[in-house]
Write a protein that holds these residues in place. Structure first.
Motif, PDB file in Angstrom:
ATOM      1  N   VAL A  24       3.020  -1.771   4.330  1.00  0.00           N
ATOM      2  CA  VAL A  24       4.302  -1.186   3.909  1.00  0.00           C
ATOM      3  C   VAL A  24       4.444  -1.291   2.391  1.00  0.00           C
ATOM      4  CG1 VAL A  24       6.812  -1.454   4.026  1.00  0.00           C
ATOM      5  CG2 VAL A  24       5.452  -1.540   6.130  1.00  0.00           C
ATOM      6  N   ALA A  25       4.109  -2.451   1.843  1.00  0.00           N
ATOM      7  CA  ALA A  25       4.175  -2.629   0.389  1.00  0.00           C
ATOM      8  C   ALA A  25       3.210  -1.683  -0.314  1.00  0.00           C
ATOM      9  CB  ALA A  25       3.866  -4.080   0.021  1.00  0.00           C
ATOM     10  N   LYS A  77       4.628   1.801  -0.387  1.00  0.00           N
ATOM     11  CA  LYS A  77       5.707   1.935  -1.375  1.00  0.00           C
ATOM     12  C   LYS A  77       5.155   2.020  -2.792  1.00  0.00           C
ATOM     13  CE  LYS A  77       9.296  -0.128   1.404  1.00  0.00           C
ATOM     14  NZ  LYS A  77      10.229  -1.217   1.617  1.00  0.00           N
ATOM     15  N   VAL A  78       4.126   1.250  -3.085  1.00  0.00           N
ATOM     16  CA  VAL A  78       3.544   1.247  -4.435  1.00  0.00           C
ATOM     17  C   VAL A  78       2.716   2.508  -4.677  1.00  0.00           C
ATOM     18  CG1 VAL A  78       1.860   0.103  -5.936  1.00  0.00           C
ATOM     19  CG2 VAL A  78       3.548  -1.255  -4.692  1.00  0.00           C
ATOM     20  N   GLY A 101       2.501   5.325  -2.708  1.00  0.00           N
ATOM     21  CA  GLY A 101       3.012   6.597  -2.228  1.00  0.00           C
ATOM     22  C   GLY A 101       2.003   7.231  -1.289  1.00  0.00           C
ATOM     23  N   VAL A 126       9.394   2.476   8.873  1.00  0.00           N
ATOM     24  CA  VAL A 126       8.158   3.265   8.899  1.00  0.00           C
ATOM     25  C   VAL A 126       7.825   3.637  10.341  1.00  0.00           C
ATOM     26  CG1 VAL A 126       7.187   2.160   6.840  1.00  0.00           C
ATOM     27  CG2 VAL A 126       6.667   1.217   9.102  1.00  0.00           C
ATOM     28  N   PRO A 151       5.529   6.941   6.307  1.00  0.00           N
ATOM     29  CA  PRO A 151       6.949   6.967   5.972  1.00  0.00           C
ATOM     30  C   PRO A 151       7.743   7.774   7.005  1.00  0.00           C
ATOM     31  CG  PRO A 151       5.725   8.398   4.486  1.00  0.00           C
ATOM     32  CD  PRO A 151       4.721   7.689   5.359  1.00  0.00           C
TER      33      PRO A 151
END
Length: 130
Positions: A42-43, A46-47, A49, A87, A101
């Motif tokens: 997940v991280a 987010k970083v 994309g 997610v 996402p």
């Protein structure tokens, strides 16, 4: 046993409604390898994309593999993780976890990842008995 359920959480379930945050905490504590993998993906999503983030490294041992299987094979656990992290989760073989996402733009990519073709293309002799 899939989860280490506290007496308080079990009592809550016996009475009726269960606080989902308490359930997610139970999952985090009971399945630390699975939790760590999903939270790191997940991280990464987010970083970086993109359409998705996935893991392609097999678990280090059978205990870790079992945690992934338990987390992703249970509708309740999987659904709670998806809601908690915001997610959609996808799973292939014994270790390839992907996070997507909640965006309809990636629906086609998710469909390809979870397709029969996607499953077959993700096979290898090393993963035959995983």
């Amino acid at each position: 046993m899939s989860l280490d359920v506290s007496p308080a959480l079990l009592e809550q379930a016996e009475r009726g409604e269960v606080d989902e945050a308490a359930f997610v905490d139970c999952v985090r504590n009971s399945l630390p390898y699975a939790w760590g993998m999903i939270s790191s993906l997940v991280a990464q999503l987010k970083v970086d994309g993109g359409d998705f983030a996935d893991n392609q490294t097999p678990p280090p041992d059978e205990q870790a593999r079992g945690q992934l299987l338990r987390a992703l094979a249970s509708d309740a656990i999987r659904g709670s993780l998806e809601r908690h992290f915001g997610v959609r989760l996808a799973f292939q073989n014994c270790h390839r976890v992907a996070v997507f996402p909640l965006d309809p733009v990636v629906d086609d990519r998710l469909a390809k990842f979870t397709s029969i073709r996607g499953q077959l293309l993700n096979q290898s002799p090393e993963l035959r008995d995983c």
